[in-house]
Design an enzyme around this catalytic site. Structure first.
Site, PDB file in Angstrom:
ATOM      1  N   ASN A  58      -4.895  -5.962  -4.957  1.00 37.37           N
ATOM      2  CA  ASN A  58      -5.369  -7.139  -5.708  1.00 37.37           C
ATOM      3  C   ASN A  58      -6.682  -6.839  -6.421  1.00 37.37           C
ATOM      4  OD1 ASN A  58      -3.239  -8.696  -4.637  1.00 37.37           O
ATOM      5  ND2 ASN A  58      -4.419  -9.071  -2.786  1.00 37.37           N
ATOM      6  N   HIS A 144       0.566 -20.673  -0.901  1.00 43.08           N
ATOM      7  CA  HIS A 144       0.264 -19.577   0.029  1.00 43.08           C
ATOM      8  C   HIS A 144       0.143 -20.075   1.482  1.00 43.08           C
ATOM      9  CE1 HIS A 144      -2.575 -16.496   1.764  1.00 43.08           C
ATOM     10  NE2 HIS A 144      -1.714 -15.699   1.165  1.00 43.08           N
ATOM     11  N   GLU A 190      -1.788 -23.745  -6.460  1.00 41.98           N
ATOM     12  CA  GLU A 190      -2.454 -22.497  -6.852  1.00 41.98           C
ATOM     13  C   GLU A 190      -2.544 -22.443  -8.374  1.00 41.98           C
ATOM     14  OE1 GLU A 190      -0.734 -18.951  -5.024  1.00 41.98           O
ATOM     15  OE2 GLU A 190      -0.230 -20.135  -3.261  1.00 41.98           O
ATOM     16  N   SER A 194       0.796 -16.386  -6.055  1.00 39.31           N
ATOM     17  CA  SER A 194       0.642 -15.032  -5.526  1.00 39.31           C
ATOM     18  C   SER A 194       1.943 -14.245  -5.492  1.00 39.31           C
ATOM     19  CB  SER A 194       0.043 -15.085  -4.125  1.00 39.31           C
ATOM     20  OG  SER A 194       0.885 -15.813  -3.258  1.00 39.31           O
ATOM     21  N   ASP A 219      -6.294 -23.566  -5.829  1.00 40.85           N
ATOM     22  CA  ASP A 219      -6.624 -22.253  -5.272  1.00 40.85           C
ATOM     23  C   ASP A 219      -6.496 -21.226  -6.406  1.00 40.85           C
ATOM     24  OD1 ASP A 219      -6.269 -19.673  -4.210  1.00 40.85           O
ATOM     25  OD2 ASP A 219      -5.438 -20.432  -2.337  1.00 40.85           O
ATOM     26  N   HIS A 222      -5.755 -15.736  -7.313  1.00 46.03           N
ATOM     27  CA  HIS A 222      -5.249 -14.666  -8.183  1.00 46.03           C
ATOM     28  C   HIS A 222      -5.612 -14.887  -9.650  1.00 46.03           C
ATOM     29  CE1 HIS A 222      -3.171 -12.843  -4.847  1.00 46.03           C
ATOM     30  NE2 HIS A 222      -2.942 -14.084  -4.448  1.00 46.03           N
ATOM     31  N   LYS A 249     -10.465 -10.124  -4.315  1.00 46.69           N
ATOM     32  CA  LYS A 249      -9.384  -9.615  -5.160  1.00 46.69           C
ATOM     33  C   LYS A 249     -10.006  -9.087  -6.464  1.00 46.69           C
ATOM     34  CE  LYS A 249      -6.350 -12.979  -2.908  1.00 46.69           C
ATOM     35  NZ  LYS A 249      -6.131 -12.263  -1.671  1.00 46.69           N
TER      36      LYS A 249
HETATM   37  C1  LIG Z   1      -3.207 -17.923  -2.969  1.00 47.57           C
HETATM   38  C2  LIG Z   1      -4.065 -17.308  -1.916  1.00 47.57           C
HETATM   39  N1  LIG Z   1      -5.020 -18.052  -1.350  1.00 47.57           N
HETATM   40  C3  LIG Z   1      -5.828 -17.545  -0.395  1.00 47.57           C
HETATM   41  C4  LIG Z   1      -5.704 -16.253   0.033  1.00 47.57           C
HETATM   42  C5  LIG Z   1      -6.597 -15.732   1.117  1.00 47.57           C
HETATM   43  O1  LIG Z   1      -7.724 -15.136   0.558  1.00 47.57           O
HETATM   44  P1  LIG Z   1      -8.545 -14.034   1.365  1.00 47.57           P
HETATM   45  O2  LIG Z   1      -7.801 -12.758   1.212  1.00 47.57           O
HETATM   46  O3  LIG Z   1      -9.888 -14.042   0.725  1.00 47.57           O
HETATM   47  O4  LIG Z   1      -8.604 -14.492   2.787  1.00 47.57           O
HETATM   48  C6  LIG Z   1      -4.728 -15.423  -0.541  1.00 47.57           C
HETATM   49  C7  LIG Z   1      -4.615 -14.022  -0.094  1.00 47.57           C
HETATM   50  O5  LIG Z   1      -3.790 -13.263  -0.433  1.00 47.57           O
HETATM   51  C8  LIG Z   1      -3.895 -15.970  -1.544  1.00 47.57           C
HETATM   52  O6  LIG Z   1      -2.934 -15.227  -2.093  1.00 47.57           O
END
Ligand SMILES: Cc1ncc(COP(=O)(O)O)c(C=O)c1O
Length: 407
Positions: A58, A144, A190, A194, A219, A222, A249
């Site tokens: 990422n 997610h 999101e 993801s 969120d 990405h 990421k």
């Molecule tokens: C959409 C989404 N939110 C939150 C997270 C979690 O983030 P972190 O890796 O900083 O814990 C991810 C991790 O892959 C994600 O894809």
């Protein structure tokens, strides 16, 4: 220590759920293991001792290896030490936190920002602080796992809307509003998904959240670093109640942030337990984030090149009859469906020097297994051509034999 007699029997009983869990996963061929990775340079890595090109990270802007992040991390260690010694509400709130938060807020066009230790920690503690048993959360069906866990922990009523289907979301908003004005409604989604690499419709989400007096939580894990004004995500400079962005990421470091107004920030400092009851991030991480925030706004060229490369790869995959779902970003899934076939292709790519990891149940729904390709600014056109050539060859190879028995 070896146990004997009665102790051994009790120990076996006590641990039976662990053994059964592992055996079940093994029987379903879903047992996961971690690979040993050594970063080399750019997108080159060593996996279990073998040199490979990485199409699964990422690190979308290639910042994890940027010298400025390392230098600033070292500088912050010199200034503040290696650890922050306590929660921010006790004595861990070093001046560097508010300095970085001010930068994030200014770049995102919001009144304020608040740093969290990780995206997972943010989602699983923000949602319970915003929702309770009298709240309905309307959650995109493809959200997610960290968002799903956050919803469950809040003990609220959860309804899922069809992925990115704004008509369905509005139907659910109408239905829930009819239950009474006093009921709190939270829309959770999101910005860039993801697993499918498609984008949500932020303007419609903002309109719906206004029309139905619902809270909007987006969120940007990405999208941070890649989309929107200053590269601060699809909600950058937009009127969204809460933006959660991650810093591990595209920002090449670690941690997460919330961008919001000052009243919400004050509320979270008082009610968000994942912020209150945890040791603050170490100063080195804050240094790296600080440097990433200096670099990201000026990386338009890298973003443009990245999206061009993604378009090129997607077109080539379509030409080879691969299903890339609804992807229109730097995240490009090759949806195969069958778990065994997906894993066989992933293993075949690995043998040929490409790391392209399989995502299968429970990360995606059963029968939706995929290889999730992620592009980085550090990929060259040659890297992408190499991947396309291999995928073309895989089609030929796999059509000749039963891939179930390949390895
Ligand atoms: C959409 C989404 N939110 C939150 C997270 C979690 O983030 P972190 O890796 O900083 O814990 C991810 C991790 O892959 C994600 O894809």
């Amino acid at each position: 220590m070896r146990l004997s007699g009665k102790d051994a029997v009790f120990d076996r009983i006590k641990r039976s759920f662990i053994r059964k869990g592992l055996e079940d996963r093994h029987a379903q061929r879903l047992l996961r293991r971690m690979k040993g990775i050594k970063p080399l340079s750019g997108v080159e890595i060593e996996v279990d001792g073998k040199r490979m090109l990485n199409f699964s990270s990422n690190d979308y802007l290639g910042l994890s290896n940027h010298p400025l992040l390392g230098e600033r991390a070292t500088e912050f260690i010199r200034r503040y030490g290696s650890g922050s010694t306590a929660s921010r509400l006790v004595c861990g709130n070093y001046e560097c936190f508010e300095h970085v938060e001010k930068k994030i807020a200014e770049l995102s066009g919001r009144q304020s920002a608040l740093i969290f230790n990780s995206g997972f920690q943010a989602n699983t503690s923000l949602l319970p602080s915003l929702a309770d048993h009298e709240t309905t959360i309307l959650s995109d069906r493809l959200n997610h796992n960290s968002l799903i866990q956050g919803c469950l922990l809040s003990r609220c009523h959860i309804e899922r809307f069809r992925h990115n289907d704004m008509g369905h979301l509005e139907e659910l908003l109408i239905k829930n509003r009819e239950r009474g004005k006093e009921r709190r409604i939270l829309i959770v989604t999101e910005a860039v998904f993801s697993m499918d690499g498609d984008q949500s419709d932020i303007d419609t989400l903002i309109r719906l959240s206004r029309d139905y007096e619902a809270f909007l939580f987006v969120d940007e894990a990405h999208a941070t670093g890649l989309f929107g004004r200053n590269g601060m995500g699809l909600t950058s400079w937009k009127d969204v109640d809460i933006t959660m962005g991650t810093l591990g990421k595209a920002a090449g470091s670690f941690g997460a942030y919330v961008a919001c107004d000052t009243e919400i920030r004050d509320y979270l400092i008082n009610f968000c337990y994942g912020l209150i009851y945890t040791t603050a991030l170490p100063p080195s991480v804050l240094g790296a984030i600080d440097a990433a925030m200096d670099l990201i706004p000026s990386m338009d060229k890298e973003r443009e090149e990245l999206f061009k490369k993604a378009d090129h790869l997607r077109k080539a995959l379509h030409g080879l009859d691969f299903n890339t779902s609804t992807s229109n970003t730097h995240i490009i899934p090759i949806v195969i469906g069958d778990e065994e076939k997906t894993m066989a292709l992933s293993r075949w790519l690995e043998i040929n020097g490409i790391l392209a990891v399989t995502f299968r149940y429970p990360s995606v729904t059963r029968g939706d297994s995929r290889i999730r390709l992620t592009l980085s600014a550090a990929h060259t056109l040659e890297h992408i051509e190499l991947l396309i050539d291999l995928l073309r060859k895989s089609k030929y190879d796999f059509s000749k034999q039963d891939i179930h028995h390949r390895h």
